[in-house]
Design an enzyme around this catalytic site. Structure first.
Site, PDB file in Angstrom:
ATOM      1  N   GLY A   1       0.678  -1.230   0.068  1.00 21.31           N
ATOM      2  CA  GLY A   1       0.072   0.105  -0.137  1.00 21.31           C
ATOM      3  C   GLY A   1       0.887   1.328   0.098  1.00 21.31           C
ATOM      4  O   GLY A   1       1.997   1.219   0.275  1.00 21.31           O
TER       5      GLY A   1
ATOM      6  N   GLN B   1       3.313   9.915   1.730  1.00 22.18           N
ATOM      7  CA  GLN B   1       4.511   9.142   1.646  1.00 22.18           C
ATOM      8  C   GLN B   1       5.269   9.560   0.035  1.00 22.18           C
ATOM      9  O   GLN B   1       6.144   9.378  -0.059  1.00 22.18           O
ATOM     10  CB  GLN B   1       4.341   7.836   1.425  1.00 22.18           C
ATOM     11  CG  GLN B   1       3.862   6.918   2.825  1.00 22.18           C
ATOM     12  CD  GLN B   1       3.808   5.688   2.636  1.00 22.18           C
ATOM     13  OE1 GLN B   1       2.744   5.104   2.378  1.00 22.18           O
ATOM     14  NE2 GLN B   1       4.898   4.874   2.877  1.00 22.18           N
TER      15      GLN B   1
ATOM     16  N   CYS C   1       7.464  -0.468   6.025  1.00 25.07           N
ATOM     17  CA  CYS C   1       7.004   0.605   5.043  1.00 25.07           C
ATOM     18  C   CYS C   1       7.810   1.288   4.286  1.00 25.07           C
ATOM     19  O   CYS C   1       9.223   1.327   4.655  1.00 25.07           O
ATOM     20  CB  CYS C   1       6.858   1.655   6.449  1.00 25.07           C
ATOM     21  SG  CYS C   1       5.850   3.096   6.095  1.00 25.07           S
ATOM     22  N   LEU C   2       7.460   1.802   3.122  1.00 30.39           N
ATOM     23  CA  LEU C   2       8.237   2.116   2.245  1.00 30.39           C
ATOM     24  C   LEU C   2       9.170   3.357   2.682  1.00 30.39           C
ATOM     25  O   LEU C   2      10.287   3.859   2.316  1.00 30.39           O
ATOM     26  CB  LEU C   2       7.639   2.568   0.867  1.00 30.39           C
ATOM     27  CG  LEU C   2       6.867   1.505   0.228  1.00 30.39           C
ATOM     28  CD1 LEU C   2       6.349   1.951  -1.025  1.00 30.39           C
ATOM     29  CD2 LEU C   2       7.905   0.466  -0.167  1.00 30.39           C
TER      30      LEU C   2
ATOM     31  N   HIS D   1      -2.652   0.692   8.473  1.00 30.56           N
ATOM     32  CA  HIS D   1      -1.507   1.113   8.156  1.00 30.56           C
ATOM     33  C   HIS D   1      -1.401   2.287   7.465  1.00 30.56           C
ATOM     34  O   HIS D   1      -0.776   3.201   7.590  1.00 30.56           O
ATOM     35  CB  HIS D   1      -0.611  -0.006   7.516  1.00 30.56           C
ATOM     36  CG  HIS D   1       0.987   0.298   7.140  1.00 30.56           C
ATOM     37  ND1 HIS D   1       1.983  -0.016   8.114  1.00 30.56           N
ATOM     38  CD2 HIS D   1       1.493   1.346   6.402  1.00 30.56           C
ATOM     39  CE1 HIS D   1       2.955   0.594   7.746  1.00 30.56           C
ATOM     40  NE2 HIS D   1       2.863   1.197   6.602  1.00 30.56           N
ATOM     41  N   GLU D   2      -2.201   2.218   6.208  1.00 31.71           N
ATOM     42  CA  GLU D   2      -2.052   3.390   5.368  1.00 31.71           C
ATOM     43  C   GLU D   2      -2.926   4.563   5.795  1.00 31.71           C
ATOM     44  O   GLU D   2      -2.523   5.817   5.554  1.00 31.71           O
ATOM     45  CB  GLU D   2      -2.826   2.973   3.857  1.00 31.71           C
ATOM     46  CG  GLU D   2      -1.898   1.830   3.288  1.00 31.71           C
ATOM     47  CD  GLU D   2      -0.452   2.059   2.984  1.00 31.71           C
ATOM     48  OE1 GLU D   2       0.041   3.127   2.952  1.00 31.71           O
ATOM     49  OE2 GLU D   2       0.333   1.244   3.182  1.00 31.71           O
TER      50      GLU D   2
ATOM     51  N   HIS E   1      -0.882   6.638   7.779  1.00 32.82           N
ATOM     52  CA  HIS E   1      -0.031   7.699   7.209  1.00 32.82           C
ATOM     53  C   HIS E   1      -0.812   8.909   6.937  1.00 32.82           C
ATOM     54  O   HIS E   1      -0.328  10.027   6.902  1.00 32.82           O
ATOM     55  CB  HIS E   1       0.513   7.348   6.023  1.00 32.82           C
ATOM     56  CG  HIS E   1       1.591   6.200   6.143  1.00 32.82           C
ATOM     57  ND1 HIS E   1       2.698   6.656   6.481  1.00 32.82           N
ATOM     58  CD2 HIS E   1       1.633   4.909   5.622  1.00 32.82           C
ATOM     59  CE1 HIS E   1       3.760   5.692   6.704  1.00 32.82           C
ATOM     60  NE2 HIS E   1       2.942   4.520   6.073  1.00 32.82           N
TER      61      HIS E   1
END
Length: 180
Positions: free
Chosen positions: A49, A54, A102-103, A144-145, A148
């Site tokens: 995701g 991000q 996480c990216l 999670h997303e 952000h």
């Protein structure tokens, strides 16, 4: 389409609450291009995701990849798609714990407790309302997303930092069934 630069932990955009996208702007060229670019970026970096902050855009947009269900051939645990202005409502206090990465926090993973069952509301990329219930891994991905979008990273949710590690080390030292 373009691969966008991913903000890394420490960049202030990851710690602010993202702006709501006005419904009449969801179908705009700017938002549609951003969503396409987010998908391309997520795919390039093998993400599950990605949230707009991000990629340095403070907007309430997330994209998620299609995650096949290993227990049901042809079924997906998470459907590939975009959600604009997502809202989560927890439907239980019961939690599940998965290793998350996480990216924006590359190469690290840790166990994060999340709510098992929730309702997701928002709009798809065409501005149509979304209202669905999610459980287990799908619920975790969206939590999670959406975190952000609220200036929260998975490290903030960890209760036990002893489970935090670099991916190669976790793969090397954890029992096979525990590898993230």
């Amino acid at each position: 389409m373009a691969i966008l630069k991913v903000a890394r932990l420490g960049h202030p955009i990851l710690r602010r609450v993202a702006d709501t996208v006005p419904r009449e702007e969801i179908g705009s060229t700017e938002i549609q291009t951003l969503i396409d670019d987010m998908f391309e970026t997520m795919d390039e970096y093998s993400g599950v995701g990605l949230a707009a902050p991000q990629v340095h855009r403070s907007l309430q947009i997330v994209v998620v990849d299609g995650i096949p269900d290993p227990d049901r051939e042809g079924e997906f645990m998470v459907q590939r798609g975009a959600v604009v202005n997502p809202e989560l409502t927890f439907l239980t206090d019961e939690e599940v714990t998965f290793f998350e990465g996480c990216l924006s926090v590359p190469d690290l993973r840790g166990r994060v407790p999340r709510v098992r069952h929730l309702r997701l509301k928002g709009f798809d990329r065409d501005g149509r309302p979304i209202d669905r219930e999610l459980e287990d891994f799908a619920a975790v991905v969206y939590q999670h997303e959406v975190d952000h979008l609220n200036g929260i990273v998975f490290l903030d949710r960890m209760r036990d930092l002893s489970t935090l590690g670099y991916i190669p080390e976790l793969e090397r030292f954890l029992p096979v069934e525990s590898v993230p």
